[in-house]
Design a protein around this motif. Structure first.
Motif, PDB file in Angstrom:
ATOM      1  N   ILE A  83     -33.296   2.200  44.148  1.00  0.00           N
ATOM      2  CA  ILE A  83     -34.363   2.857  43.391  1.00  0.00           C
ATOM      3  C   ILE A  83     -33.899   4.241  42.980  1.00  0.00           C
ATOM      4  O   ILE A  83     -33.199   4.930  43.744  1.00  0.00           O
ATOM      5  CB  ILE A  83     -35.689   2.929  44.176  1.00  0.00           C
ATOM      6  N   THR A  84     -34.267   4.614  41.757  1.00  0.00           N
ATOM      7  CA  THR A  84     -33.928   5.934  41.240  1.00  0.00           C
ATOM      8  C   THR A  84     -35.185   6.622  40.757  1.00  0.00           C
ATOM      9  O   THR A  84     -35.961   6.049  39.991  1.00  0.00           O
ATOM     10  CB  THR A  84     -32.928   5.831  40.067  1.00  0.00           C
ATOM     11  N   TYR A  85     -35.385   7.836  41.265  1.00  0.00           N
ATOM     12  CA  TYR A  85     -36.500   8.683  40.856  1.00  0.00           C
ATOM     13  C   TYR A  85     -35.938   9.857  40.060  1.00  0.00           C
ATOM     14  O   TYR A  85     -34.972  10.485  40.483  1.00  0.00           O
ATOM     15  CB  TYR A  85     -37.240   9.259  42.069  1.00  0.00           C
ATOM     16  N   GLY A  86     -36.570  10.157  38.930  1.00  0.00           N
ATOM     17  CA  GLY A  86     -36.179  11.313  38.142  1.00  0.00           C
ATOM     18  C   GLY A  86     -37.338  12.291  38.046  1.00  0.00           C
ATOM     19  O   GLY A  86     -38.498  11.891  37.913  1.00  0.00           O
ATOM     20  N   MET A  87     -37.033  13.581  38.114  1.00  0.00           N
ATOM     21  CA  MET A  87     -38.047  14.628  38.039  1.00  0.00           C
ATOM     22  C   MET A  87     -38.552  14.768  36.607  1.00  0.00           C
ATOM     23  O   MET A  87     -37.764  14.822  35.666  1.00  0.00           O
ATOM     24  CB  MET A  87     -37.449  15.954  38.494  1.00  0.00           C
ATOM     25  N   ILE A  88     -39.894  14.839  36.469  1.00  0.00           N
ATOM     26  CA  ILE A  88     -40.455  15.121  35.149  1.00  0.00           C
ATOM     27  C   ILE A  88     -41.267  16.415  35.132  1.00  0.00           C
ATOM     28  O   ILE A  88     -41.419  17.023  34.079  1.00  0.00           O
ATOM     29  CB  ILE A  88     -41.277  13.941  34.582  1.00  0.00           C
ATOM     30  N   GLU A  89     -41.770  16.840  36.275  1.00  0.00           N
ATOM     31  CA  GLU A  89     -42.515  18.104  36.385  1.00  0.00           C
ATOM     32  C   GLU A  89     -42.380  18.632  37.797  1.00  0.00           C
ATOM     33  O   GLU A  89     -41.965  17.922  38.700  1.00  0.00           O
ATOM     34  CB  GLU A  89     -44.015  17.895  36.108  1.00  0.00           C
ATOM     35  N   GLY A  90     -42.796  19.880  37.992  1.00  0.00           N
ATOM     36  CA  GLY A  90     -42.878  20.412  39.338  1.00  0.00           C
ATOM     37  C   GLY A  90     -42.083  21.681  39.556  1.00  0.00           C
ATOM     38  O   GLY A  90     -41.473  22.231  38.634  1.00  0.00           O
ATOM     39  N   ASP A  91     -42.119  22.130  40.794  1.00  0.00           N
ATOM     40  CA  ASP A  91     -41.489  23.385  41.181  1.00  0.00           C
ATOM     41  C   ASP A  91     -39.977  23.394  40.947  1.00  0.00           C
ATOM     42  O   ASP A  91     -39.403  24.446  40.655  1.00  0.00           O
ATOM     43  CB  ASP A  91     -41.798  23.692  42.646  1.00  0.00           C
ATOM     44  N   LEU A  92     -39.336  22.250  41.051  1.00  0.00           N
ATOM     45  CA  LEU A  92     -37.887  22.190  40.826  1.00  0.00           C
ATOM     46  C   LEU A  92     -37.510  22.494  39.379  1.00  0.00           C
ATOM     47  O   LEU A  92     -36.375  22.887  39.098  1.00  0.00           O
ATOM     48  CB  LEU A  92     -37.341  20.805  41.200  1.00  0.00           C
ATOM     49  N   LYS A  93     -38.464  22.346  38.458  1.00  0.00           N
ATOM     50  CA  LYS A  93     -38.207  22.603  37.037  1.00  0.00           C
ATOM     51  C   LYS A  93     -37.826  24.058  36.773  1.00  0.00           C
ATOM     52  O   LYS A  93     -37.216  24.368  35.756  1.00  0.00           O
ATOM     53  CB  LYS A  93     -39.436  22.256  36.183  1.00  0.00           C
ATOM     54  N   SER A  94     -38.181  24.966  37.694  1.00  0.00           N
ATOM     55  CA  SER A  94     -37.830  26.373  37.512  1.00  0.00           C
ATOM     56  C   SER A  94     -36.344  26.625  37.769  1.00  0.00           C
ATOM     57  O   SER A  94     -35.820  27.677  37.406  1.00  0.00           O
ATOM     58  CB  SER A  94     -38.681  27.265  38.423  1.00  0.00           C
ATOM     59  N   GLN A  95     -35.661  25.644  38.404  1.00  0.00           N
ATOM     60  CA  GLN A  95     -34.240  25.804  38.723  1.00  0.00           C
ATOM     61  C   GLN A  95     -33.339  24.752  38.079  1.00  0.00           C
ATOM     62  O   GLN A  95     -32.161  25.014  37.865  1.00  0.00           O
ATOM     63  CB  GLN A  95     -34.044  25.738  40.237  1.00  0.00           C
ATOM     64  N   PHE A  96     -33.910  23.572  37.803  1.00  0.00           N
ATOM     65  CA  PHE A  96     -33.096  22.456  37.328  1.00  0.00           C
ATOM     66  C   PHE A  96     -33.709  21.841  36.077  1.00  0.00           C
ATOM     67  O   PHE A  96     -34.918  21.614  36.019  1.00  0.00           O
ATOM     68  CB  PHE A  96     -32.987  21.367  38.408  1.00  0.00           C
ATOM     69  N   SER A  97     -32.875  21.543  35.096  1.00  0.00           N
ATOM     70  CA  SER A  97     -33.378  20.837  33.917  1.00  0.00           C
ATOM     71  C   SER A  97     -33.436  19.341  34.192  1.00  0.00           C
ATOM     72  O   SER A  97     -34.257  18.625  33.631  1.00  0.00           O
ATOM     73  CB  SER A  97     -32.502  21.118  32.695  1.00  0.00           C
ATOM     74  N   THR A  98     -32.556  18.874  35.066  1.00  0.00           N
ATOM     75  CA  THR A  98     -32.520  17.470  35.470  1.00  0.00           C
ATOM     76  C   THR A  98     -32.335  17.406  36.973  1.00  0.00           C
ATOM     77  O   THR A  98     -31.525  18.146  37.538  1.00  0.00           O
ATOM     78  CB  THR A  98     -31.333  16.738  34.790  1.00  0.00           C
ATOM     79  N   PHE A  99     -33.093  16.507  37.624  1.00  0.00           N
ATOM     80  CA  PHE A  99     -32.971  16.307  39.062  1.00  0.00           C
ATOM     81  C   PHE A  99     -33.297  14.847  39.334  1.00  0.00           C
ATOM     82  O   PHE A  99     -34.404  14.397  39.086  1.00  0.00           O
ATOM     83  CB  PHE A  99     -33.929  17.226  39.830  1.00  0.00           C
ATOM     84  N   THR A 100     -32.303  14.092  39.796  1.00  0.00           N
ATOM     85  CA  THR A 100     -32.447  12.660  40.008  1.00  0.00           C
ATOM     86  C   THR A 100     -32.035  12.301  41.428  1.00  0.00           C
ATOM     87  O   THR A 100     -31.024  12.799  41.929  1.00  0.00           O
ATOM     88  CB  THR A 100     -31.563  11.880  39.012  1.00  0.00           C
ATOM     89  N   VAL A 101     -32.834  11.431  42.057  1.00  0.00           N
ATOM     90  CA  VAL A 101     -32.539  10.944  43.407  1.00  0.00           C
ATOM     91  C   VAL A 101     -32.388   9.426  43.344  1.00  0.00           C
ATOM     92  O   VAL A 101     -33.310   8.733  42.918  1.00  0.00           O
ATOM     93  CB  VAL A 101     -33.659  11.316  44.398  1.00  0.00           C
ATOM     94  N   GLN A 102     -31.231   8.939  43.761  1.00  0.00           N
ATOM     95  CA  GLN A 102     -30.996   7.494  43.810  1.00  0.00           C
ATOM     96  C   GLN A 102     -30.704   7.096  45.245  1.00  0.00           C
ATOM     97  O   GLN A 102     -29.937   7.765  45.949  1.00  0.00           O
ATOM     98  CB  GLN A 102     -29.817   7.099  42.923  1.00  0.00           C
ATOM     99  N   MET A 103     -31.341   6.000  45.676  1.00  0.00           N
ATOM    100  CA  MET A 103     -31.126   5.467  47.015  1.00  0.00           C
ATOM    101  C   MET A 103     -30.778   3.992  46.897  1.00  0.00           C
ATOM    102  O   MET A 103     -31.509   3.231  46.260  1.00  0.00           O
ATOM    103  CB  MET A 103     -32.377   5.645  47.874  1.00  0.00           C
ATOM    104  N   ASP A 104     -29.659   3.613  47.506  1.00  0.00           N
ATOM    105  CA  ASP A 104     -29.203   2.225  47.526  1.00  0.00           C
ATOM    106  C   ASP A 104     -29.064   1.812  48.988  1.00  0.00           C
ATOM    107  O   ASP A 104     -28.257   2.398  49.711  1.00  0.00           O
ATOM    108  CB  ASP A 104     -27.843   2.086  46.843  1.00  0.00           C
ATOM    109  N   ALA A 105     -29.839   0.824  49.404  1.00  0.00           N
ATOM    110  CA  ALA A 105     -29.790   0.355  50.789  1.00  0.00           C
ATOM    111  C   ALA A 105     -28.975  -0.935  50.858  1.00  0.00           C
ATOM    112  O   ALA A 105     -29.258  -1.896  50.139  1.00  0.00           O
ATOM    113  CB  ALA A 105     -31.195   0.137  51.324  1.00  0.00           C
TER     114      ALA A 105
END
Length: 152
Positions: A83-105
């Motif tokens: 599963i991959t989650y990508g940031m679209i809003e939030g506090d991280l937007k003040s530091q990152f234009s893109t922030f993606t978390v991928q988890m493979d089990a």
């Protein structure tokens, strides 16, 4: 110094790959009771849990600071337990234009290995690498794995 970065780790857990994937994909709101010191809320905003395009709001605590991020499921594969989650809003937007978390089990004979990948693009060179957030994610994966293995 590059604005683009990736952090990766393999985390061995006692839970099965299916158990881990089920929570992180279809029932992430359970995290508020499994690791309540980290997650204060995980709410579905649009779509269906586990479905491509679903958006959710996550309120978490890192180093005593409460933050919120809105995530979009940008990729999901129940066969490979990815599963991959990508940031679209939030506090991280003040530091990152893109922030993606991928988890493979990946299932092992006993337990599983979760490959965690955090990819990001910093807004400026002054922004620190998100190492503390990455380390917290590794801790959450470990705690979730222990909880799920104990629950079976």
């Amino acid at each position: 110094m590059s604005l683009i970065g990736t952090l990766e780790a393999d985390v061995d857990i006692s839970a099965t790959a299916q158990q881990f994937f089920e929570v992180m994909c279809n029932e992430p709101s359970q995290l508020t009771s499994i690791v309540p010191d980290v997650f204060k809320s995980v709410d579905l905003l649009d779509g269906l849990w586990g479905a491509l395009g679903a958006t959710s709001s996550w309120t978490y605590v890192l180093d005593g600071v409460t933050s919120t991020v809105t995530l979009l499921i940008s990729a999901v594969n129940p066969i490979t337990k990815s599963i991959t989650y990508g940031m679209i809003e939030g506090d991280l937007k003040s530091q990152f234009s893109t922030f993606t978390v991928q988890m493979d089990a990946t299932q092992k004979v006993v337990g599983s290995t979760v490959h965690l990948t955090v990819s990001y693009v910093k807004l400026t060179e002054d922004v620190s690498t998100p190492q503390a957030l990455f380390d917290k994610a590794v801790q959450v994966i470990t705690e979730l794995g222990a909880y799920l293995a104990q629950a079976t």
